[in-house]
Scaffold this motif. Sequence first.
Motif, mmCIF file in Angstrom:
data_model
loop_
_atom_site.group_PDB
_atom_site.id
_atom_site.type_symbol
_atom_site.label_atom_id
_atom_site.label_comp_id
_atom_site.label_asym_id
_atom_site.label_seq_id
_atom_site.Cartn_x
_atom_site.Cartn_y
_atom_site.Cartn_z
ATOM 1 N N UNK A 116 -5.260 10.772 -11.541
ATOM 2 C CA UNK A 116 -5.072 10.490 -10.121
ATOM 3 C C UNK A 116 -5.243 9.008 -9.824
ATOM 4 N N UNK A 117 -6.189 8.363 -10.493
ATOM 5 C CA UNK A 117 -6.369 6.919 -10.314
ATOM 6 C C UNK A 117 -5.103 6.173 -10.718
ATOM 7 N N UNK A 118 -4.558 6.547 -11.874
ATOM 8 C CA UNK A 118 -3.298 5.941 -12.314
ATOM 9 C C UNK A 118 -2.180 6.240 -11.322
ATOM 10 N N UNK A 119 -2.169 7.473 -10.798
ATOM 11 C CA UNK A 119 -1.157 7.841 -9.819
ATOM 12 C C UNK A 119 -1.261 7.021 -8.552
ATOM 13 N N UNK A 120 -2.478 6.748 -8.090
ATOM 14 C CA UNK A 120 -2.670 5.925 -6.898
ATOM 15 C C UNK A 120 -2.166 4.513 -7.095
ATOM 16 N N UNK A 121 -2.429 3.948 -8.276
ATOM 17 C CA UNK A 121 -1.926 2.601 -8.577
ATOM 18 C C UNK A 121 -0.407 2.611 -8.630
ATOM 19 N N UNK A 158 10.742 2.960 -0.648
ATOM 20 C CA UNK A 158 9.657 3.921 -0.459
ATOM 21 C C UNK A 158 9.648 4.980 -1.548
ATOM 22 N N UNK A 159 10.816 5.285 -2.088
ATOM 23 C CA UNK A 159 10.936 6.368 -3.066
ATOM 24 C C UNK A 159 10.406 5.978 -4.447
ATOM 25 N N UNK A 160 10.257 4.671 -4.706
ATOM 26 C CA UNK A 160 9.933 4.209 -6.062
ATOM 27 C C UNK A 160 8.622 4.790 -6.581
ATOM 28 N N UNK A 161 7.565 4.737 -5.758
ATOM 29 C CA UNK A 161 6.267 5.230 -6.208
ATOM 30 C C UNK A 161 6.310 6.691 -6.588
ATOM 31 N N UNK A 169 -7.595 13.538 -4.631
ATOM 32 C CA UNK A 169 -7.507 12.691 -3.441
ATOM 33 C C UNK A 169 -8.348 11.435 -3.615
ATOM 34 N N UNK A 170 -9.563 11.584 -4.129
ATOM 35 C CA UNK A 170 -10.425 10.427 -4.348
ATOM 36 C C UNK A 170 -9.801 9.469 -5.361
ATOM 37 N N UNK A 171 -9.274 10.005 -6.461
ATOM 38 C CA UNK A 171 -8.655 9.153 -7.473
ATOM 39 C C UNK A 171 -7.442 8.411 -6.945
ATOM 40 N N UNK A 172 -6.583 9.123 -6.200
ATOM 41 C CA UNK A 172 -5.406 8.491 -5.615
ATOM 42 C C UNK A 172 -5.784 7.360 -4.662
ATOM 43 N N UNK A 173 -6.765 7.610 -3.796
ATOM 44 C CA UNK A 173 -7.148 6.603 -2.803
ATOM 45 C C UNK A 173 -7.801 5.394 -3.469
ATOM 46 N N UNK A 174 -8.679 5.641 -4.433
ATOM 47 C CA UNK A 174 -9.313 4.525 -5.135
ATOM 48 C C UNK A 174 -8.269 3.699 -5.897
ATOM 49 N N UNK A 175 -7.341 4.386 -6.578
ATOM 50 C CA UNK A 175 -6.275 3.670 -7.272
ATOM 51 C C UNK A 175 -5.433 2.842 -6.319
ATOM 52 N N UNK A 176 -5.106 3.429 -5.156
ATOM 53 C CA UNK A 176 -4.340 2.697 -4.156
ATOM 54 C C UNK A 176 -5.092 1.490 -3.618
ATOM 55 N N UNK A 177 -6.404 1.632 -3.424
ATOM 56 C CA UNK A 177 -7.209 0.515 -2.935
ATOM 57 C C UNK A 177 -7.286 -0.605 -3.964
ATOM 58 N N UNK A 178 -7.364 -0.238 -5.232
ATOM 59 C CA UNK A 178 -7.348 -1.263 -6.288
ATOM 60 C C UNK A 178 -6.052 -2.059 -6.230
ATOM 61 N N UNK A 179 -4.922 -1.337 -6.113
ATOM 62 C CA UNK A 179 -3.625 -2.019 -6.042
ATOM 63 C C UNK A 179 -3.549 -2.908 -4.812
#
Length: 278
Positions: A54-59, A89-92, A135-145
Amino acid sequence: MQTAKDQTDATAKALPAEELEELMPSKAAAVHEILRREGERELSREAFALFWSALAGGITMSLSLVARGIFQANLPEIELGFLIEAVGYTFGFIFVIAAGQQLFTENTVTPVIPVLRRPSLGNIARLLRLWGTVLAGNIIGGMIAAAVFVWLPLFSAETDEAFLSISRHLMEKTPTQMFTGGIVSGWMIATMVWAIHGLEASKLPLVFLATYLVAIGDFPHVIVGSIEVAYLMFMSATTVPEALFIFLIPVTFGNIVGGTAIFALVSHLEVRADEEEA
């Protein structure tokens, strides 16, 4: 004693996906079974494996903001230029799904199917564990990016300004608009997940079409949106309470309602009706 339903489930579990349609009463039932198998696997995965995926997915999902921002910064001022910009928008979504990384809104339908099939406190607890972890992993990954985009000189000034413009536009919505728009995007992503399992050869076009409609419809998505909101926070353009109560909580619940309460439940009831008639 093993019931007829248990025997059918055991037989279906032993069959390859391509042979399921011959056993099941409808194509929808075959897709339902494929999703049930995949959902069982996801529910059984270790929390750490889910989190890192999920972290990788968020990034990876940050590519939606990157591509859209670059398009907006470089497109000439033309009428309906947003239709071209929205392609970014579709790329991610395309890269996350192609890479098999965890995405929260996919999980509002896939692991829900086995829980609906055999509801129990244990299965509900496994579902909530998976949702919370992803959800936590996605959000943290997104915040890192988002932090990288703000603090490293990666993009032109025009692209940075486009990131701000896109993110500010999201936060112009009210919490009610966030929730109702989140229902639509959650339903569309759930429909996409169901469709790509029913027509595997057309996976990428289906991902593109569904997420492009989310973009041009301006429906908020909890993971893409969390990256945009994190960008604003790191730029001191919004606050944590605003991020939580205007965006994150309403959109998360909207995505869950659209993906689970509407799509997954209705589709499950359709399949149950098919099985009862068979």
